[in-house]
Design an enzyme around this catalytic site. Structure first.
Site, PDB file in Angstrom:
ATOM      1  N   THR A 218      19.187 119.279  41.109  1.00  0.00           N
ATOM      2  CA  THR A 218      19.971 119.381  39.876  1.00  0.00           C
ATOM      3  C   THR A 218      19.595 120.672  39.156  1.00  0.00           C
ATOM      4  OG1 THR A 218      20.114 116.983  39.659  1.00  0.00           O
ATOM      5  CG2 THR A 218      20.484 118.285  37.668  1.00  0.00           C
TER       6      THR A 218
ATOM      7  N   HIS B 174      27.371 116.753  34.629  1.00  0.00           N
ATOM      8  CA  HIS B 174      26.322 115.811  34.227  1.00  0.00           C
ATOM      9  C   HIS B 174      26.905 114.679  33.376  1.00  0.00           C
ATOM     10  CE1 HIS B 174      21.821 115.782  34.536  1.00  0.00           C
ATOM     11  NE2 HIS B 174      21.982 114.797  33.679  1.00  0.00           N
TER      12      HIS B 174
ATOM     13  N   GLN C 152      17.093 113.021  44.770  1.00  0.00           N
ATOM     14  CA  GLN C 152      17.527 113.981  43.749  1.00  0.00           C
ATOM     15  C   GLN C 152      16.299 114.559  43.066  1.00  0.00           C
ATOM     16  OE1 GLN C 152      17.346 113.121  40.093  1.00  0.00           O
ATOM     17  NE2 GLN C 152      17.745 115.291  39.739  1.00  0.00           N
TER      18      GLN C 152
ATOM     19  N   GLY D  59      33.164 111.419  35.901  1.00  0.00           N
ATOM     20  CA  GLY D  59      34.506 110.985  35.533  1.00  0.00           C
ATOM     21  C   GLY D  59      35.224 110.140  36.552  1.00  0.00           C
TER      22      GLY D  59
ATOM     23  N   ARG E 279      36.291 106.966  37.832  1.00  0.00           N
ATOM     24  CA  ARG E 279      36.314 105.605  37.292  1.00  0.00           C
ATOM     25  C   ARG E 279      37.275 104.687  38.045  1.00  0.00           C
ATOM     26  NH1 ARG E 279      32.550 107.584  35.597  1.00  0.00           N
ATOM     27  NH2 ARG E 279      31.774 107.805  33.469  1.00  0.00           N
TER      28      ARG E 279
ATOM     29  N   TYR F 214      14.316 117.578  40.501  1.00  0.00           N
ATOM     30  CA  TYR F 214      14.262 118.628  39.491  1.00  0.00           C
ATOM     31  C   TYR F 214      13.083 119.526  39.852  1.00  0.00           C
ATOM     32  CZ  TYR F 214      16.881 115.297  36.506  1.00  0.00           C
ATOM     33  OH  TYR F 214      17.793 114.401  35.999  1.00  0.00           O
TER      34      TYR F 214
ATOM     35  N   ASP G 280      31.231 114.811  41.026  1.00  0.00           N
ATOM     36  CA  ASP G 280      31.018 113.611  40.212  1.00  0.00           C
ATOM     37  C   ASP G 280      31.381 113.924  38.765  1.00  0.00           C
ATOM     38  OD1 ASP G 280      28.880 114.836  38.890  1.00  0.00           O
ATOM     39  OD2 ASP G 280      27.373 113.440  39.613  1.00  0.00           O
TER      40      ASP G 280
ATOM     41  N   SER H 242      17.190 109.055  41.995  1.00  0.00           N
ATOM     42  CA  SER H 242      16.745 110.001  40.982  1.00  0.00           C
ATOM     43  C   SER H 242      15.231 110.174  40.999  1.00  0.00           C
ATOM     44  CB  SER H 242      17.177 109.510  39.589  1.00  0.00           C
ATOM     45  OG  SER H 242      16.571 110.299  38.580  1.00  0.00           O
TER      46      SER H 242
ATOM     47  N   LYS I 117      23.408 120.552  42.742  1.00  0.00           N
ATOM     48  CA  LYS I 117      24.195 119.690  41.843  1.00  0.00           C
ATOM     49  C   LYS I 117      24.237 120.283  40.439  1.00  0.00           C
ATOM     50  CE  LYS I 117      24.254 114.934  40.017  1.00  0.00           C
ATOM     51  NZ  LYS I 117      24.094 115.230  38.584  1.00  0.00           N
TER      52      LYS I 117
END
Length: 298
Positions: free
Chosen positions: A55, A181, A27, A214, A216, A29, A212, A5, A157
């Site tokens: 993103t 997100h 990643q 969720g 798990r 911004y 991405d 990030s 993303k």
């Protein structure tokens, strides 16, 4: 692959030095400070990162009620967003490559930290978003591709519709990451798995489609692959594992996901990833709607 990030508390260079054999990505911004945006990507290129995630769902952050409740409106010392420390450490070398050194002190660093640690808003992300360009268009994706990612794959993303997936590819995207997100942006939006098929149908024959938000369990990976995803990303499980047991817990997490995926494939009669297809998937008769809906507290 691993994506670092832009808002990491360890720098682009520190992570690269620790990961000689890792498929590292960065990643990004787009900041109001466009030159700093480019400088950060140049540092990633110089540190041999293999690609860029941009993103696009965060020109504003969803209001972080839990952060506000918990009084989290700034990073606790000594943590800081160290990648911003280096703006005045960017220099051009005679080899035309970009080199970086961490400055001892910088009024610019202080200025940036005063924005993201201003404590003006009750939740920290409402302070950090003030760094971001909030009037982005697809032309800005074209700009980033041209100025910083000519020779790097660029994955967009935060895509949640077929229309935006098409726009992203037309703007130069080399891949799409379907993501909401982690459900922390637009309250009440669809799950990423619910929009995956339409994105795959729109551009899946042109670029890889990642997903991405969720993931798990290993069975979640299988569902995503069956619906057309090339690969999946995980975020929260890594943080939870680190909090519980550090590095060893993250290794355990990855081993669990692999074992669960292999078991799910075997039970479904699938020998290899290449054999996973849409025929494995159907919807529950009630479309997955639970009568006992409980709002998440995270």
């Amino acid at each position: 692959m691993f994506a670092l990030s832009q808002h990491s508390t360890k720098s682009i260079e520190q992570v690269s030095q620790c990961c000689d054999n890792t498929n590292l990505w960065y990643q990004s911004y787009i900041l109001k400070d466009r030159q700093m945006t480019l400088n950060l990507i140049k540092r990633a290129v110089n540190a041999e990162y293999k690609g860029i995630f941009l993103t696009v769902d965060s020109v504003r952050f969803g209001y972080r009620e839990a952060d506000a409740r918990n009084g989290f409106n700034s990073l606790p010392a000594p943590h800081r967003l160290v990648n911003y420390d280096g703006e005045l450490g960017i220099t051009s070398s005679s080899t035309s490559k970009t080199t970086w050194h961490a400055p001892d002190s910088s009024s610019n660093v202080v200025g940036k930290s005063k924005i993201y640690n201003a404590e003006k808003e009750a939740a920290w992300d409402q302070n950090t978003e003030l760094l971001f360009e909030q009037n982005l268009t697809w032309d800005d994706v074209r700009w980033l591709k041209k100025e910083a990612c000519r020779d790097l794959p660029l994955i967009i993303k935060g895509i949640m519709t077929a229309e935006d997936a098409i726009e992203a590819v037309n703007a130069g995207a080399d891949g799409i990451m379907v993501s909401n997100h982690g459900g922390r942006q637009l309250d009440g939006c669809l799950a990423s798995i619910d929009v995956l098929e339409e994105v795959v149908a729109a551009v899946g024959d042109q670029v890889p489609i990642l997903l991405d938000s969720g993931i798990r369990r290993g069975i979640d990976v299988l569902k995503a692959l069956a619906l057309g995803a090339t690969a999946v990303g995980i975020g929260k499980p890594v943080f939870f594992s680190l909090a519980v047991g550090g590095e060893n817990a993250v290794v355990h997490l990855l081993e669990m996901l692999q074992k669960e995926l292999e078991a799910a494939m075997a039970i479904c009669g699938v020998e290899s990833i290449s054999d996973v297809n849409r025929k494995l998937i159907t919807r529950h008769p009630n479309c997955g709607v639970s009568p006992n809906y409980v709002r998440a507290k995270l």
